[in-house]
Design a protein around this motif. Structure first.
Motif, PDB file in Angstrom:
ATOM      1  N   GLY A   1      43.040  45.960  15.959  1.00  0.00           N
ATOM      2  CA  GLY A   1      42.319  45.533  14.606  1.00  0.00           C
ATOM      3  C   GLY A   1      42.443  43.712  14.589  1.00  0.00           C
ATOM      4  O   GLY A   1      41.923  43.848  13.426  1.00  0.00           O
ATOM      5  N   THR A   2      42.131  43.158  14.939  1.00  0.00           N
ATOM      6  CA  THR A   2      41.881  42.157  15.715  1.00  0.00           C
ATOM      7  C   THR A   2      40.143  41.356  15.802  1.00  0.00           C
ATOM      8  O   THR A   2      39.318  39.937  15.212  1.00  0.00           O
ATOM      9  N   GLY A   3      39.084  42.704  15.946  1.00  0.00           N
ATOM     10  CA  GLY A   3      37.839  42.636  16.482  1.00  0.00           C
ATOM     11  C   GLY A   3      37.828  42.581  17.893  1.00  0.00           C
ATOM     12  O   GLY A   3      36.893  42.312  18.350  1.00  0.00           O
ATOM     13  N   ILE A   4      39.036  42.183  18.401  1.00  0.00           N
ATOM     14  CA  ILE A   4      38.763  41.303  19.824  1.00  0.00           C
ATOM     15  C   ILE A   4      39.286  43.181  21.062  1.00  0.00           C
ATOM     16  O   ILE A   4      40.743  43.286  20.761  1.00  0.00           O
ATOM     17  N   GLY A   5      38.695  43.117  22.382  1.00  0.00           N
ATOM     18  CA  GLY A   5      38.823  44.526  22.358  1.00  0.00           C
ATOM     19  C   GLY A   5      39.125  44.188  24.489  1.00  0.00           C
ATOM     20  O   GLY A   5      38.574  42.693  24.563  1.00  0.00           O
ATOM     21  N   VAL A   6      39.891  44.954  24.792  1.00  0.00           N
ATOM     22  CA  VAL A   6      39.794  44.182  25.736  1.00  0.00           C
ATOM     23  C   VAL A   6      39.912  45.360  26.974  1.00  0.00           C
ATOM     24  O   VAL A   6      40.220  46.582  26.782  1.00  0.00           O
ATOM     25  N   THR A   7      38.621  45.233  27.775  1.00  0.00           N
ATOM     26  CA  THR A   7      38.931  46.516  29.444  1.00  0.00           C
ATOM     27  C   THR A   7      39.385  45.658  30.302  1.00  0.00           C
ATOM     28  O   THR A   7      39.039  44.959  30.812  1.00  0.00           O
ATOM     29  N   TYR A   8      39.368  46.758  31.253  1.00  0.00           N
ATOM     30  CA  TYR A   8      40.084  46.662  32.487  1.00  0.00           C
ATOM     31  C   TYR A   8      39.368  48.055  33.631  1.00  0.00           C
ATOM     32  O   TYR A   8      39.780  48.869  33.198  1.00  0.00           O
ATOM     33  N   VAL A   9      38.880  47.545  34.233  1.00  0.00           N
ATOM     34  CA  VAL A   9      38.126  48.108  35.313  1.00  0.00           C
ATOM     35  C   VAL A   9      37.973  47.340  36.165  1.00  0.00           C
ATOM     36  O   VAL A   9      38.313  46.856  37.493  1.00  0.00           O
ATOM     37  N   ALA A  10      38.100  49.398  36.867  1.00  0.00           N
ATOM     38  CA  ALA A  10      38.865  49.424  38.887  1.00  0.00           C
ATOM     39  C   ALA A  10      37.938  49.423  39.905  1.00  0.00           C
ATOM     40  O   ALA A  10      37.787  51.635  40.082  1.00  0.00           O
ATOM     41  N   PRO A  11      37.345  49.147  40.395  1.00  0.00           N
ATOM     42  CA  PRO A  11      36.133  49.468  41.418  1.00  0.00           C
ATOM     43  C   PRO A  11      37.152  50.118  42.468  1.00  0.00           C
ATOM     44  O   PRO A  11      37.986  49.726  42.118  1.00  0.00           O
ATOM     45  N   ARG A  12      36.812  50.748  43.124  1.00  0.00           N
ATOM     46  CA  ARG A  12      37.299  51.040  44.699  1.00  0.00           C
ATOM     47  C   ARG A  12      36.449  50.616  46.222  1.00  0.00           C
ATOM     48  O   ARG A  12      36.195  49.527  45.187  1.00  0.00           O
ATOM     49  N   PHE A  13      36.313  50.192  47.112  1.00  0.00           N
ATOM     50  CA  PHE A  13      35.813  49.176  48.146  1.00  0.00           C
ATOM     51  C   PHE A  13      34.656  49.548  47.876  1.00  0.00           C
ATOM     52  O   PHE A  13      33.920  50.142  47.663  1.00  0.00           O
ATOM     53  N   THR A  14      34.277  47.857  47.685  1.00  0.00           N
ATOM     54  CA  THR A  14      32.406  47.500  47.314  1.00  0.00           C
ATOM     55  C   THR A  14      31.913  46.559  48.931  1.00  0.00           C
ATOM     56  O   THR A  14      33.143  45.635  49.175  1.00  0.00           O
ATOM     57  N   LYS A  15      30.977  47.057  49.252  1.00  0.00           N
ATOM     58  CA  LYS A  15      30.198  46.201  50.185  1.00  0.00           C
ATOM     59  C   LYS A  15      29.808  44.782  49.730  1.00  0.00           C
ATOM     60  O   LYS A  15      29.452  44.603  49.267  1.00  0.00           O
ATOM     61  N   THR A  16      31.024  43.966  49.842  1.00  0.00           N
ATOM     62  CA  THR A  16      30.883  42.563  50.058  1.00  0.00           C
ATOM     63  C   THR A  16      31.957  41.900  50.886  1.00  0.00           C
ATOM     64  O   THR A  16      32.177  42.952  51.504  1.00  0.00           O
ATOM     65  N   ALA A  17      31.312  40.459  50.561  1.00  0.00           N
ATOM     66  CA  ALA A  17      32.879  39.264  51.552  1.00  0.00           C
ATOM     67  C   ALA A  17      33.705  39.278  50.877  1.00  0.00           C
ATOM     68  O   ALA A  17      34.425  38.982  51.972  1.00  0.00           O
ATOM     69  N   PHE A  18      33.884  39.998  49.751  1.00  0.00           N
ATOM     70  CA  PHE A  18      35.017  40.258  49.625  1.00  0.00           C
ATOM     71  C   PHE A  18      36.150  40.899  50.323  1.00  0.00           C
ATOM     72  O   PHE A  18      37.318  40.579  51.634  1.00  0.00           O
ATOM     73  N   ASN A  19      36.371  41.644  51.310  1.00  0.00           N
ATOM     74  CA  ASN A  19      36.732  42.976  53.048  1.00  0.00           C
ATOM     75  C   ASN A  19      35.795  42.211  53.891  1.00  0.00           C
ATOM     76  O   ASN A  19      34.900  42.203  54.320  1.00  0.00           O
ATOM     77  N   ARG A  20      36.877  41.404  54.656  1.00  0.00           N
ATOM     78  CA  ARG A  20      36.625  40.392  56.038  1.00  0.00           C
ATOM     79  C   ARG A  20      36.393  41.520  56.973  1.00  0.00           C
ATOM     80  O   ARG A  20      37.160  42.445  56.540  1.00  0.00           O
ATOM     81  N   SER A  21      36.328  41.143  58.265  1.00  0.00           N
ATOM     82  CA  SER A  21      35.739  42.183  59.667  1.00  0.00           C
ATOM     83  C   SER A  21      36.438  42.928  59.526  1.00  0.00           C
ATOM     84  O   SER A  21      36.128  44.143  59.771  1.00  0.00           O
ATOM     85  N   PRO A  22      38.270  42.525  59.583  1.00  0.00           N
ATOM     86  CA  PRO A  22      38.870  44.143  60.275  1.00  0.00           C
ATOM     87  C   PRO A  22      38.980  44.826  58.758  1.00  0.00           C
ATOM     88  O   PRO A  22      39.434  46.478  59.306  1.00  0.00           O
ATOM     89  N   VAL A  23      38.767  44.386  57.300  1.00  0.00           N
ATOM     90  CA  VAL A  23      39.036  45.730  56.161  1.00  0.00           C
ATOM     91  C   VAL A  23      37.798  46.142  56.544  1.00  0.00           C
ATOM     92  O   VAL A  23      38.030  47.668  55.834  1.00  0.00           O
ATOM     93  N   THR A  24      36.660  45.757  57.001  1.00  0.00           N
ATOM     94  CA  THR A  24      35.475  47.284  57.269  1.00  0.00           C
ATOM     95  C   THR A  24      35.978  47.839  58.455  1.00  0.00           C
ATOM     96  O   THR A  24      35.347  48.541  57.596  1.00  0.00           O
ATOM     97  N   ARG A  25      35.811  47.299  59.299  1.00  0.00           N
ATOM     98  CA  ARG A  25      35.969  47.913  60.488  1.00  0.00           C
ATOM     99  C   ARG A  25      37.026  49.466  59.905  1.00  0.00           C
ATOM    100  O   ARG A  25      36.749  49.980  59.929  1.00  0.00           O
ATOM    101  N   MET A  26      38.161  48.920  59.075  1.00  0.00           N
ATOM    102  CA  MET A  26      39.418  49.979  58.765  1.00  0.00           C
ATOM    103  C   MET A  26      38.625  50.722  58.233  1.00  0.00           C
ATOM    104  O   MET A  26      38.610  52.423  58.251  1.00  0.00           O
ATOM    105  N   ALA A  27      38.005  50.481  57.216  1.00  0.00           N
ATOM    106  CA  ALA A  27      37.498  51.203  55.476  1.00  0.00           C
ATOM    107  C   ALA A  27      36.629  52.382  56.847  1.00  0.00           C
ATOM    108  O   ALA A  27      36.341  53.387  56.174  1.00  0.00           O
ATOM    109  N   ASN A  28      35.800  52.103  57.772  1.00  0.00           N
ATOM    110  CA  ASN A  28      34.712  52.735  58.445  1.00  0.00           C
ATOM    111  C   ASN A  28      35.236  53.648  58.919  1.00  0.00           C
ATOM    112  O   ASN A  28      34.615  55.349  59.045  1.00  0.00           O
ATOM    113  N   ILE A  29      36.401  53.389  59.585  1.00  0.00           N
ATOM    114  CA  ILE A  29      37.305  53.958  60.982  1.00  0.00           C
ATOM    115  C   ILE A  29      37.983  54.944  59.908  1.00  0.00           C
ATOM    116  O   ILE A  29      37.963  56.321  59.693  1.00  0.00           O
TER     117      ILE A  29
END
Ligand SMILES: NC(=O)c1ccc[n+]([C@@H]2O[C@H](COP(=O)([O-])OP(=O)(O)OC[C@H]3O[C@@H](n4cnc5c(N)ncnc54)[C@H](OP(=O)(O)O)[C@@H]3O)[C@@H](O)[C@H]2O)c1
Length: 268
Positions: free
Chosen positions: A174-202
């Motif tokens: 009722g204040t005119g301010i909205g709150v949105t929560y967005v939940a991605p799954r695994f995304t191909k960025t540098a966020f996932n360092r090499s062990p995480v990326t290798r694990m995700a691939n396997i």
């Protein structure tokens, strides 16, 4: 919310998903305030985006630092005059067995993923409440609804952000301010360092491009979305985990064995 012509403060702008959001918003004629700690990366991105949209302000700062979010918000409002949309996209990840995680790393992850966004929102709210308009967008994770082994503190920080988003949305109704929560799954960025990326691939985890995630974040803003879970079957798993968590226990406990070589300190 109508985004064309609006002013958006975006954290995590130097990152994989954040820079993709910035590029897509710029093409929609949005005025941008780009936040991260890396001044050089921000300046380079701002120079690129100024060829597309008129107003781009690179604003270097640490959202985990005491006083950092309040300073950033004050500077952004002073420069832009008004902030229509705040997108909290900055985030860090701890991966491994929790018994091996240093307490300082747990605290610093919570400061970036939960306390930082909350403090930035706290600094933005008086301004948005006065204007009776605004949109707050928190980028969480599917792991913020499914407690994932070897990502315990990361999962916990995103559970916190999701719970905060839900509570605040109800508080601001009722204040005119909205709150949105967005939940991605695994995304191909540098966020996932090499062990995480290798694990995700396997483990054959589904993987999205940052541009796809950015488009979903922008679509959620435009429809004033509440919660948006990206990817199929992940959005189904989120539902099953909330109703029948023991079913998910079985599946994830099996996965821990496959994750062990990547998660153990000697495996990284
Ligand atoms: N990639 C995935 O698989 C995935 C999946 C689900 C959810 N997510 C979420 O999506 C968001 C973006 O992830 P991404 O993949 O784009 O990660 P990324 O490429 O590693 O980018 C992270 C961003 O956060 C910023 N950041 C980190 N610590 C900060 C601090 N203390 N103060 C200010 N900025 C800080 C980084 O900038 P500086 O280092 O320059 O400060 C960078 O811009 C995160 O919230 C993440 O949890 C990612």
């Amino acid at each position: 919310m109508k985004i064309s012509g609006s002013t958006v403060l975006l954290t995590g702008a130097s990152g994989g998903i954040g820079s993709a959001i910035a590029r897509q918003l710029a093409r929609r004629g949005v005025n941008l305030i780009l936040v991260s700690r890396d001044r050089e990366k921000l300046n380079a991105l701002a120079a690129e985006l100024r060829t597309v949209t008129s107003q781009v302000l690179p604003l270097a700062g640490d959202i985990a630092e005491a006083g950092g979010p309040a300073r950033l918000m004050a500077e952004a409002i002073r420069h832009a005059g008004a902030i229509d949309i705040l997108v909290n996209c900055a985030g860090v990840q701890n991966f491994g067995f929790f018994a091996e995680e240093a307490p300082a790393d747990t605290a610093s992850l919570f400061n970036v993923n939960a306390v930082g966004p909350m403090t930035l929102i706290n600094a933005a709210l008086p301004h948005m409440l006065q204007r009776k308009t605004g949109q707050i967008v928190n980028v969480g994770s599917v792991f913020g609804s499914i407690g994932f082994p070897c990502f315990a503190s990361y999962s916990a920080s995103k559970f916190a952000l999701r719970g905060f988003s839900e509570a605040l949305r109800r508080e601001l109704a009722g204040t005119g301010i909205g709150v949105t929560y967005v939940a991605p799954r695994f995304t191909k960025t540098a966020f996932n360092r090499s062990p995480v990326t290798r694990m995700a691939n396997i483990l054959k985890m589904n993987q999205d491009e940052p541009e796809t995630v950015a488009a979903s974040v922008i679509a959620a803003i435009e429809r004033n979305g509440r919660d948006s879970y990206l990817g199929w079957p992940e959005k189904l798993f989120v539902r099953i985990n909330s109703i029948l968590p023991r079913l998910v226990d079985q599946a994830l406990m099996k996965q821990v064995h496959a994750m062990r070589p990547f998660a153990a300190k000697r495996g990284s």
